[in-house]
Write a protein that holds these residues in place. Sequence first.
Motif, PDB file in Angstrom:
ATOM      1  N   ALA A  60     -12.013  64.103  56.104  1.00 46.03           N
ATOM      2  CA  ALA A  60     -11.949  63.218  55.434  1.00 46.03           C
ATOM      3  C   ALA A  60     -10.774  62.243  55.609  1.00 46.03           C
ATOM      4  CB  ALA A  60     -11.719  63.823  53.949  1.00 46.03           C
ATOM      5  N   ALA A  81     -14.432  63.069  49.176  1.00 46.66           N
ATOM      6  CA  ALA A  81     -14.170  64.497  49.605  1.00 46.66           C
ATOM      7  C   ALA A  81     -13.251  65.390  48.343  1.00 46.66           C
ATOM      8  CB  ALA A  81     -13.199  64.576  50.753  1.00 46.66           C
ATOM      9  N   GLN A 119     -16.629  62.482  55.834  1.00 46.37           N
ATOM     10  CA  GLN A 119     -16.791  62.063  54.545  1.00 46.37           C
ATOM     11  C   GLN A 119     -15.350  61.324  54.413  1.00 46.37           C
ATOM     12  OE1 GLN A 119     -18.399  60.789  51.811  1.00 46.37           O
ATOM     13  NE2 GLN A 119     -19.409  62.600  52.265  1.00 46.37           N
ATOM     14  N   ASN A 120     -15.611  60.177  53.190  1.00 45.56           N
ATOM     15  CA  ASN A 120     -14.465  59.348  52.729  1.00 45.56           C
ATOM     16  C   ASN A 120     -13.656  60.209  51.925  1.00 45.56           C
ATOM     17  OD1 ASN A 120     -13.765  57.992  50.000  1.00 45.56           O
ATOM     18  ND2 ASN A 120     -13.774  56.343  51.716  1.00 45.56           N
ATOM     19  N   ASP A 121     -12.472  59.781  52.042  1.00 47.46           N
ATOM     20  CA  ASP A 121     -11.181  60.859  51.261  1.00 47.46           C
ATOM     21  C   ASP A 121     -11.492  61.072  49.957  1.00 47.46           C
ATOM     22  OD1 ASP A 121     -10.654  58.125  51.060  1.00 47.46           O
ATOM     23  OD2 ASP A 121      -8.381  58.547  51.557  1.00 47.46           O
ATOM     24  N   ALA A 159     -12.890  68.418  51.805  1.00 53.17           N
ATOM     25  CA  ALA A 159     -13.447  68.372  53.303  1.00 53.17           C
ATOM     26  C   ALA A 159     -13.972  69.730  53.850  1.00 53.17           C
ATOM     27  CB  ALA A 159     -12.318  67.800  54.210  1.00 53.17           C
ATOM     28  N   ASP A 214      -7.517  66.390  55.969  1.00 48.03           N
ATOM     29  CA  ASP A 214      -7.489  65.127  54.965  1.00 48.03           C
ATOM     30  C   ASP A 214      -6.673  64.266  55.898  1.00 48.03           C
ATOM     31  OD1 ASP A 214      -7.576  63.237  53.062  1.00 48.03           O
ATOM     32  OD2 ASP A 214      -6.291  64.505  51.688  1.00 48.03           O
ATOM     33  N   CYS A 274     -17.355  69.970  52.346  1.00 49.75           N
ATOM     34  CA  CYS A 274     -18.527  69.151  53.023  1.00 49.75           C
ATOM     35  C   CYS A 274     -18.837  69.907  54.284  1.00 49.75           C
ATOM     36  CB  CYS A 274     -17.889  67.933  53.425  1.00 49.75           C
ATOM     37  SG  CYS A 274     -17.445  66.721  52.059  1.00 49.75           S
TER      38      CYS A 274
END
Length: 329
Positions: free
Chosen positions: A73, A119, A114-116, A318, A11, A321
């Motif tokens: 993320a 996530a 991915q966007n934080d 994250a 992250d 994902c």
Amino acid sequence: MAAALKFVGLDVGGTTMKAAVVDDYGLAGPSVSLPTEAHRGADVGLETMCETIRRAVAASRLTMTDVAGIGVATPGLMDIKLGIILDPPNLKPWRNVEIPQHIRKVFHKPVAFQNDANAAALGEHWVGAGKGAPSLVLFTLGTGVGGGIIVDGRVLEGEHSHGGELGHLRIDLPDRGRLCGCGRRGCLEAYASATAVVDRAREDQAGYRGPTRLREMLAADDVSGVSAKDVFDVAAQGDLLAQKVVEDTAYYLALGACAVMATVDPEMIVFGGGMTAAGDSFLAKIREYALRFGLAYPASKVQIRFAQLGSDAGFIGAAACARQLVKQG
């Protein structure tokens, strides 16, 4: 019996990046953090990401051969399909950086990007407040307001990677509402972020004639040392003006909740971030307003909760994902 698969979740934040190894059941190993130091540029940032991943694996007494995949993320604008972070305001001067491609090249592992906030929503759905729920919407309440939408266990990314930008739901007139950091007016973020709570408290105390501790806290031009938590603490001590600020914040968040009820109709709406420390009475106010203003049937059915994973939600999500990426080939 085969050992559970293991994934690294990373992250990346504007100040620090945090990573840990997470197993196939959502159990996280020891987390490690390193300073992001975005001002040093993207090349340094990419190497710091890789070093954070290495240290997380070492902290779990594993090697990279034990890792099935990596999830990353990051905040800000991105093109998830192309794997590019575009122009993130919290990671200046990074621009058009190919993050998953670099990490894949270094570690030779599948890498999810991915966007934080997305996530974090997936993390809460997997092993947090939304465990077992088919659908969930997360509002993250911090300096801004972020969000993530999970339907049938999948992140709703949107066609242009901007699904779930819940801080920019319009809850006021776009020509007269409060100014948001995005440059537009009337966004939820301009009313209900932690920053906005302090701003509204300062404005309210300026015209308030009764006694209030907020006046001493917020009268100065520089209120950088005052947090939303301070405002909520004063409210809990019985300060009437602070209580109004808290009540208004619940009202604004409920308007955001009503909007997602009408568009997504989720089983659960979850609020995360520092304001969750306000406790159950604050959550009860949000529920009360959501029932009053939302569509009657979904508002009576939706579960409204606080998040459970705290600052770990980003790296756990994250890793989730990465888990989805690996398991789907």
